[in-house]
Write an enzyme that holds these catalytic residues in place. Structure first.
Site, PDB file in Angstrom:
ATOM      1  N   ARG A 129      12.203 -25.932 -19.897  1.00 48.33           N
ATOM      2  CA  ARG A 129      13.623 -25.655 -20.066  1.00 48.33           C
ATOM      3  C   ARG A 129      13.951 -25.885 -21.540  1.00 48.33           C
ATOM      4  O   ARG A 129      13.063 -26.223 -22.323  1.00 48.33           O
ATOM      5  CB  ARG A 129      14.459 -26.584 -19.171  1.00 48.33           C
ATOM      6  N   GLU A 168      23.012 -31.044 -22.573  1.00 44.92           N
ATOM      7  CA  GLU A 168      22.300 -31.851 -23.569  1.00 44.92           C
ATOM      8  C   GLU A 168      21.751 -31.012 -24.720  1.00 44.92           C
ATOM      9  O   GLU A 168      20.527 -30.920 -24.909  1.00 44.92           O
ATOM     10  CB  GLU A 168      21.170 -32.633 -22.898  1.00 44.92           C
ATOM     11  N   GLU A 322      25.875 -38.075 -15.942  1.00 46.91           N
ATOM     12  CA  GLU A 322      24.622 -38.360 -15.232  1.00 46.91           C
ATOM     13  C   GLU A 322      24.191 -39.799 -15.453  1.00 46.91           C
ATOM     14  O   GLU A 322      24.297 -40.318 -16.568  1.00 46.91           O
ATOM     15  CB  GLU A 322      23.470 -37.498 -15.769  1.00 46.91           C
ATOM     16  N   GLU A 370      10.699 -32.237 -11.894  1.00 47.04           N
ATOM     17  CA  GLU A 370      11.312 -33.559 -11.708  1.00 47.04           C
ATOM     18  C   GLU A 370      11.347 -33.974 -10.236  1.00 47.04           C
ATOM     19  O   GLU A 370      12.268 -34.650  -9.793  1.00 47.04           O
ATOM     20  CB  GLU A 370      12.709 -33.559 -12.338  1.00 47.04           C
ATOM     21  N   HIS A 373      11.827 -37.709  -9.428  1.00 46.90           N
ATOM     22  CA  HIS A 373      12.995 -38.377 -10.008  1.00 46.90           C
ATOM     23  C   HIS A 373      13.907 -38.853  -8.880  1.00 46.90           C
ATOM     24  O   HIS A 373      14.180 -38.121  -7.940  1.00 46.90           O
ATOM     25  CB  HIS A 373      13.730 -37.357 -10.878  1.00 46.90           C
TER      26      HIS A 373
HETATM   27  C1  GLA Z   1      18.655 -35.212 -18.253  1.00 46.52           C
HETATM   28  C2  GLA Z   1      19.021 -33.858 -17.672  1.00 46.52           C
HETATM   29  C3  GLA Z   1      18.783 -33.746 -16.222  1.00 46.52           C
HETATM   30  C4  GLA Z   1      17.507 -34.430 -15.801  1.00 46.52           C
HETATM   31  C5  GLA Z   1      17.558 -35.859 -16.245  1.00 46.52           C
HETATM   32  C6  GLA Z   1      16.337 -36.641 -15.818  1.00 46.52           C
HETATM   33  O1  GLA Z   1      19.687 -36.067 -18.401  1.00 46.52           O
HETATM   34  O2  GLA Z   1      20.338 -33.466 -17.963  1.00 46.52           O
HETATM   35  O3  GLA Z   1      18.733 -32.385 -15.890  1.00 46.52           O
HETATM   36  O4  GLA Z   1      16.430 -33.800 -16.411  1.00 46.52           O
HETATM   37  O5  GLA Z   1      17.630 -35.905 -17.650  1.00 46.52           O
HETATM   38  O6  GLA Z   1      16.434 -37.988 -16.162  1.00 46.52           O
END
Ligand code: GLA
Length: 693
Positions: A129, A168, A322, A370, A373
């Site tokens: 990504r 981000e 987040e 992920e 996660h």
């Molecule tokens: C970032 C991204 C999420 C995910 C998290 C994992 O903050 O925005 O999509 O990848 O990390 O910790």
């Protein structure tokens, strides 16, 4: 936020539109939700579980570009219409993301020039990504198109809580598009190539440019980069990404959508943005925050991330977009979160101004990068015991929801301590030719913030040049790149009665990474009443002692007094007998200099002594000694004391107030178990007592 958004000359991202208020009316609870990754029967279960946990908000389409626009210009919104209808019926609102952090395969194949290039010339390919060249016209155009298409379709939806532009921002590109944009940016900054040559000290190593056209982004080269070139590229990259964000924002606004707009910053370990400038261009500031440290330091980290974000937001409420619900298992992070910690951390963010407790992600993925996660709904499912803490968090958030109403004077937090923050110093200290490669900016700033956290003292972060008159104590940790303008502003602060503490690694260079002659820290020598003639990084195992018993590691300096006096001196080490900490009166204030990298405990003691001199005390005396973090969040008509018990042994909370989680009156004493939380509504400025049970 109601103020007009100022035009940012630095960013080229001017906007005259008034900021849209972000007023959710309740604490928002939920997380990234990806219905496009699940079959419909799971959607139904999701709604049932969200209702059970009182989830009221999700973030949609963060990485859904290839589902939303499977072929260039052809959109498929049917699945999203269905998902939104289902959520709306269940009373769940949503942030809608522009999915531009992950362009689909068709885009990457059609526009190979829009792939990012590494400094070594490697062109990255589709497969992960965040793989895009931010300056590529095709990428920017595709971003504007999908942003507009989404805004036209969903911009007026009553369930829309806000726009989440991109995700981000932070992919750096060193390719031809970036080179062109970088040259444009440099022309605007310097006007003439002579001015650039001067700023970058290109006389060194035969780097003199004859025209802007000769300048390229920093690329893999034989030996050390030119630090001014490197830092300007980081500044440019931040401005370039901000311009891209603003384009999407303006597309959305042009459709008439009035929902507030944000883009999520990322903390803690990488930083590609100059957040003060970015914050000005958003309706509300949001952040993603993942712990990078275990034990109680993780709780200090929550406070640090929250104080930074609130400060970037101008002291106003902000959005935690987040956090992780439990363990993260990825290549570089493995910090576990127990249910108690998830609860304390969630309330820690809210105590410091967040209007939300949002998570990555709602449901743990079965596949993809992920898949391991942590998530609110674990692989084991919603009936597993792991889901119970999520339900409990939802109950608590609803019980304390009144805290979201901001005070009429706009001051959410009262802090007497300000800590200076600027990304320029992060980037400067990251360049490999600085005096110490092992002291990153973030660690230095965190060490200062941690001292106040240990003592339970409220802190804000401050932008150089901002109005600092409300802070009785201003701390400047490792602000290595400092302009004469910032130095003059610090002098004004002190002369007007402020107490200033400057640490080593500050003002070693000007804003162009150039060293001033006559001793360090050139632009601050006069204000501090000292001269530093030699920087002395220590060997990793070396320890140095000060006369007051403090210990230093990693860094000391040879200090000569002008009109300052020594608060303490070096007892041993390479500069034994020389001043280590100095102080001088200037105007109505005081300027203190710390030349040694004190170990945390001794830094705590030094900063607490300075706080005491400035008449600053903790939010709740005695609380931090019992392991209880106390934070005062000001509300519309009352104050809320958040008590987060990170320590051992139960405590009793007493005083006039109502504990919102249990509904109990605190006058008779409320028990707070180790690991527990309490949120007490008290009269404005009223206190409480905390004692061992
Ligand atoms: C970032 C991204 C999420 C995910 C998290 C994992 O903050 O925005 O999509 O990848 O990390 O910790």
């Amino acid at each position: 936020m109601t103020s007009a958004t100022p035009a940012s000359s630095e960013s080229g991202c001017a906007s005259s539109a008034a900021r849209r208020p972000f007023d959710p009316g309740a604490l928002l609870f939920g997380g990234d939700y990806n219905p496009d990754q699940w079959p419909r029967e799971i959607w139904e279960e999701d709604i049932e579980l969200m209702t059970r946990a009182r989830v009221n908000t999700v973030t949609l389409t963060v990485f859904s570009w290839s589902r939303l626009e499977p072929t260039e210009g052809i959109y498929d919104f049917a699945w999203l219409d269905d998902a939104i209808a289902m959520l709306t019926q269940a009373g769940v609102g949503f942030f809608l993301s522009t999915p531009t952090a992950s362009p689909p395969p068709w885009f990457s194949l059609a526009h190979p020039d829009a792939m990012p290039v590494r400094p070594d010339g490697t062109v990255l390919s589709h497969g992960s990504r965040d793989t895009y060249a931010i300056s590529a016209p095709a990428y920017r155009e595709a971003c504007r198109r999908i942003a507009r298409a989404l805004a036209e379709r969903y911009g007026a939806h009553p369930g829309l809580r806000g726009w989440h532009v991109h995700n981000e921002y932070g992919t750096l590109d060193h390719g031809p598009h970036a080179a062109r944009a970088f040259r444009r940016w440099l022309r605007e900054r310097y006007g003439t190539v002579e001015a650039l040559n001067e700023a970058w000290t290109t006389a060194f190593w035969s780097q003199r440019y004859s025209s802007f056209d000769e300048v390229r982004p920093p690329l893999a080269t034989q030996y050390l980069d030119n630090p001014s070139h490197a830092v300007d590229f980081r500044r440019f990259a931040s401005d370039e990404m901000l311009a891209a964000m603003c384009e999407q924002r303006d597309e959305i606004r042009a459709t008439g959508s009035t929902a507030p707009i944000t883009t999520n910053f990322m903390l803690p370990t990488w930083n590609h943005l100059e957040q003060w400038a970015w914050a000005e261009q958003q309706d509300v500031v949001s952040v993603d925050h993942y712990l990078d440290t275990a034990g109680p330091d993780g709780e200090a980290h929550v406070a640090y991330g929250s104080d930074l974000t609130r400060s970037w937001a101008g002291g106003e409420p902000w959005v935690l977009m987040e956090q992780n619900a439990r363990g993260i298992i990825t290549a570089d992070r493995t910090y576990a979160k127990t249910p108690s910690r998830m609860l304390r951390n969630s309330l820690g963010y809210i105590a410091r101004g967040s209007q939300t407790a949002m998570f990555f992600q709602w449901r743990a993925s079965t596949g993809g990068a992920e898949q391991w996660h942590g998530a609110l709904v674990p692989h084991a499912g919603g009936d597993d015991e792991l889901f119970a803490p999520v339900v409990e968090l939802g109950r608590i958030l609803e019980a304390i929801s009144e805290v979201t109403a901001p005070p009429t004077d706009g001051i959410l937090h009262h802090a007497d301590v300000g800590i200076l923050w600027h990304a320029d110093s992060w980037w400067t200290l990251e360049t490999p030719s600085m005096p110490h490669d092992g002291l990153p900016y973030r660690e230095e700033v965190r060490a200062a913030h941690r001292s106040f956290w240990h003592a339970g003292i409220a802190t804000d972060f401050v932008r150089p040049g901002a109005d600092a008159s409300r802070y009785r104590l201003l701390v400047v940790p490792a602000l290595i790149a400092m302009s004469t303008k910032t130095a003059a502003w610090l002098r004004d602060y002190v002369e007007a009665g402020g107490r200033l503490v400057v640490t080593y690694l500050s003002a070693l260079t000007d804003e162009n990474q150039r060293v001033g002659l006559g001793g360090y820290p050139a632009v601050l020598r006069e204000l501090l009443g000292i001269t530093v003639s030699e920087l002395l990084p220590l060997a990793p195992e070396e320890a140095v002692h000060l006369e007051d018993g403090s210990r230093a590691s990693e860094w000391v300096e040879r200090v000569r007094l002008a009109d300052a006096s020594a608060l303490t001196s070096y007892r041993d080490g390479p500069v034994a007998g020389r001043p280590a900490v100095t102080s001088v009166a200037r105007g109505r204030g005081t300027a203190v200099y710390l030349s040694a990298r004190l170990v945390q405990e001794d830094r705590d003691a030094l900063l607490m002594a300075q706080a005491q001199e400035a008449g600053i005390g903790p939010v709740l005396p005695g609380a931090s000694g019992l392991g209880v973090e106390a934070v005062r969040r000001r509300g519309a008509t009352a104050d809320y004391l958040f008590l987060l018990h990170h320590g051992q042994g139960d405590v009793i909370v007493r005083g006039e107030g109502t504990e919102l989680v249990s509904g109990a009156r605190t006058a008779d004493g409320v028990r707070l178990d180790a690991g527990g939380v309490a949120v007490v509504r008290v009269e404005r400025a009223a206190g409480l007592e905390v004692a061992p049970a």
